[in-house]
Scaffold this motif. Sequence first.
Motif, short mmCIF file in Angstrom:
data_model
loop_
_atom_site.label_atom_id
_atom_site.label_comp_id
_atom_site.label_asym_id
_atom_site.label_seq_id
_atom_site.Cartn_x
_atom_site.Cartn_y
_atom_site.Cartn_z
N THR A 99 0.84 -1.19 0.00
CA THR A 99 0.00 0.00 0.00
C THR A 99 0.88 1.24 0.00
O THR A 99 1.77 1.37 0.85
CB THR A 99 -0.91 0.02 1.25
OG1 THR A 99 -1.64 -1.20 1.33
CG2 THR A 99 -1.86 1.20 1.21
N VAL A 100 0.65 2.15 -0.95
CA VAL A 100 1.37 3.41 -0.97
C VAL A 100 0.68 4.35 0.02
O VAL A 100 -0.52 4.58 -0.06
CB VAL A 100 1.40 4.03 -2.38
CG1 VAL A 100 2.15 5.36 -2.36
CG2 VAL A 100 2.05 3.07 -3.36
N LEU A 101 1.46 4.87 0.96
CA LEU A 101 0.94 5.78 1.97
C LEU A 101 0.96 7.22 1.45
O LEU A 101 1.67 7.52 0.49
CB LEU A 101 1.77 5.66 3.24
CG LEU A 101 1.78 4.27 3.87
CD1 LEU A 101 2.74 4.22 5.06
CD2 LEU A 101 0.39 3.84 4.29
N PRO A 102 0.18 8.13 2.05
CA PRO A 102 0.13 9.51 1.57
C PRO A 102 1.49 10.21 1.51
O PRO A 102 1.68 11.10 0.70
CB PRO A 102 -0.80 10.21 2.57
CG PRO A 102 -1.66 9.11 3.11
CD PRO A 102 -0.78 7.89 3.14
N ASP A 103 2.44 9.79 2.36
CA ASP A 103 3.76 10.42 2.35
C ASP A 103 4.73 9.77 1.36
O ASP A 103 5.90 10.11 1.31
CB ASP A 103 4.37 10.42 3.75
CG ASP A 103 4.61 9.03 4.31
OD1 ASP A 103 4.32 8.02 3.61
OD2 ASP A 103 5.08 8.94 5.46
N THR A 124 3.89 -8.26 11.92
CA THR A 124 4.20 -6.83 11.96
C THR A 124 4.21 -6.24 10.55
O THR A 124 4.54 -6.92 9.58
CB THR A 124 5.57 -6.56 12.62
OG1 THR A 124 6.57 -7.27 11.90
CG2 THR A 124 5.57 -6.97 14.07
N ALA A 125 3.84 -5.00 10.48
CA ALA A 125 3.91 -4.28 9.21
C ALA A 125 5.35 -3.83 8.99
O ALA A 125 6.09 -3.58 9.95
CB ALA A 125 2.99 -3.07 9.25
N ASP A 126 5.77 -3.77 7.74
CA ASP A 126 7.05 -3.18 7.37
C ASP A 126 6.75 -1.95 6.53
O ASP A 126 5.87 -1.97 5.67
CB ASP A 126 7.89 -4.16 6.54
CG ASP A 126 8.58 -5.22 7.39
OD1 ASP A 126 8.88 -4.94 8.56
OD2 ASP A 126 8.83 -6.32 6.87
N ILE A 127 7.50 -0.89 6.77
CA ILE A 127 7.29 0.36 6.04
C ILE A 127 8.60 0.73 5.35
O ILE A 127 9.64 0.88 6.01
CB ILE A 127 6.84 1.49 6.98
CG1 ILE A 127 5.56 1.08 7.71
CG2 ILE A 127 6.63 2.78 6.19
CD1 ILE A 127 5.20 1.96 8.89
N TRP A 128 8.54 0.86 4.02
CA TRP A 128 9.72 1.19 3.23
C TRP A 128 9.71 2.67 2.91
O TRP A 128 8.70 3.22 2.46
CB TRP A 128 9.74 0.37 1.95
CG TRP A 128 10.93 0.60 1.09
CD1 TRP A 128 12.19 0.10 1.28
CD2 TRP A 128 10.99 1.39 -0.09
NE1 TRP A 128 13.02 0.53 0.28
CE2 TRP A 128 12.32 1.33 -0.58
CE3 TRP A 128 10.05 2.14 -0.80
CZ2 TRP A 128 12.73 1.99 -1.73
CZ3 TRP A 128 10.45 2.80 -1.94
CH2 TRP A 128 11.77 2.72 -2.39
N ASP A 129 10.84 3.33 3.12
CA ASP A 129 10.98 4.76 2.88
C ASP A 129 11.82 4.99 1.62
O ASP A 129 13.00 4.65 1.59
CB ASP A 129 11.67 5.40 4.09
CG ASP A 129 11.73 6.92 4.00
OD1 ASP A 129 11.56 7.49 2.90
OD2 ASP A 129 11.96 7.55 5.05
N PRO A 130 11.23 5.57 0.56
CA PRO A 130 11.99 5.78 -0.66
C PRO A 130 13.13 6.78 -0.50
O PRO A 130 14.09 6.74 -1.27
CB PRO A 130 10.95 6.29 -1.66
CG PRO A 130 9.83 6.80 -0.84
CD PRO A 130 9.84 6.02 0.44
N ALA A 131 13.08 7.63 0.51
CA ALA A 131 14.15 8.60 0.73
C ALA A 131 15.42 7.93 1.23
O ALA A 131 16.53 8.36 0.92
CB ALA A 131 13.70 9.68 1.71
N THR A 132 15.27 6.83 2.01
CA THR A 132 16.43 6.16 2.59
C THR A 132 16.65 4.76 2.03
O THR A 132 17.73 4.20 2.17
CB THR A 132 16.26 6.02 4.11
OG1 THR A 132 15.13 5.17 4.38
CG2 THR A 132 16.06 7.38 4.77
N GLY A 133 15.60 4.17 1.41
CA GLY A 133 15.69 2.81 0.92
C GLY A 133 15.66 1.78 2.04
O GLY A 133 15.97 0.61 1.81
#
Length: 147
Positions: A99-103, A124-133
């Motif tokens: 799921t793509v989050l609003p941020d 648990t959910a995992d959240i990937w940050d495109p700014a840091t990878g």
Amino acid sequence: LQFQYPRNFVAPDGRVFGYDSNGRMYYVNPQGAGSIQLLTQLPSANRGSDASAAMFRPGRILQFGGNSNGAAVIDINGASPTVTATAPMGTQRRLANATVLPDGKVLATGGSRVWNVMDTVAYTADIWDPATGQWTIGAAAVRARLY
């Protein structure tokens, strides 16, 4: 041509970019009678009918899970797609939701190490940050989410 479990995305130039469970990448040109241009394949670690994907920015796709806990960014903004590895998830997820989050971050939920089996379930959910990878751990679910 037959593509097993294709994932398709509208490319910035109007073509349709896709790849199937075996990692065969292609472009579909919808102009006129239409045509298919076959491209290279995704690395083995990023393949699988049970892998997940989300376009988190125009022309940039996060592909994860399936055959491994690996993740990769597929960039379709250039003349040909480029595949760049990004940080792996903490655990392998088959049949997870993306799921793509609003941020602009991507949320991975559900799945397990073995296809649709209560074996090493990802609570648990995992959240990937495109700014840091990088992936961070999110909230934990009470029940397993499988296929």
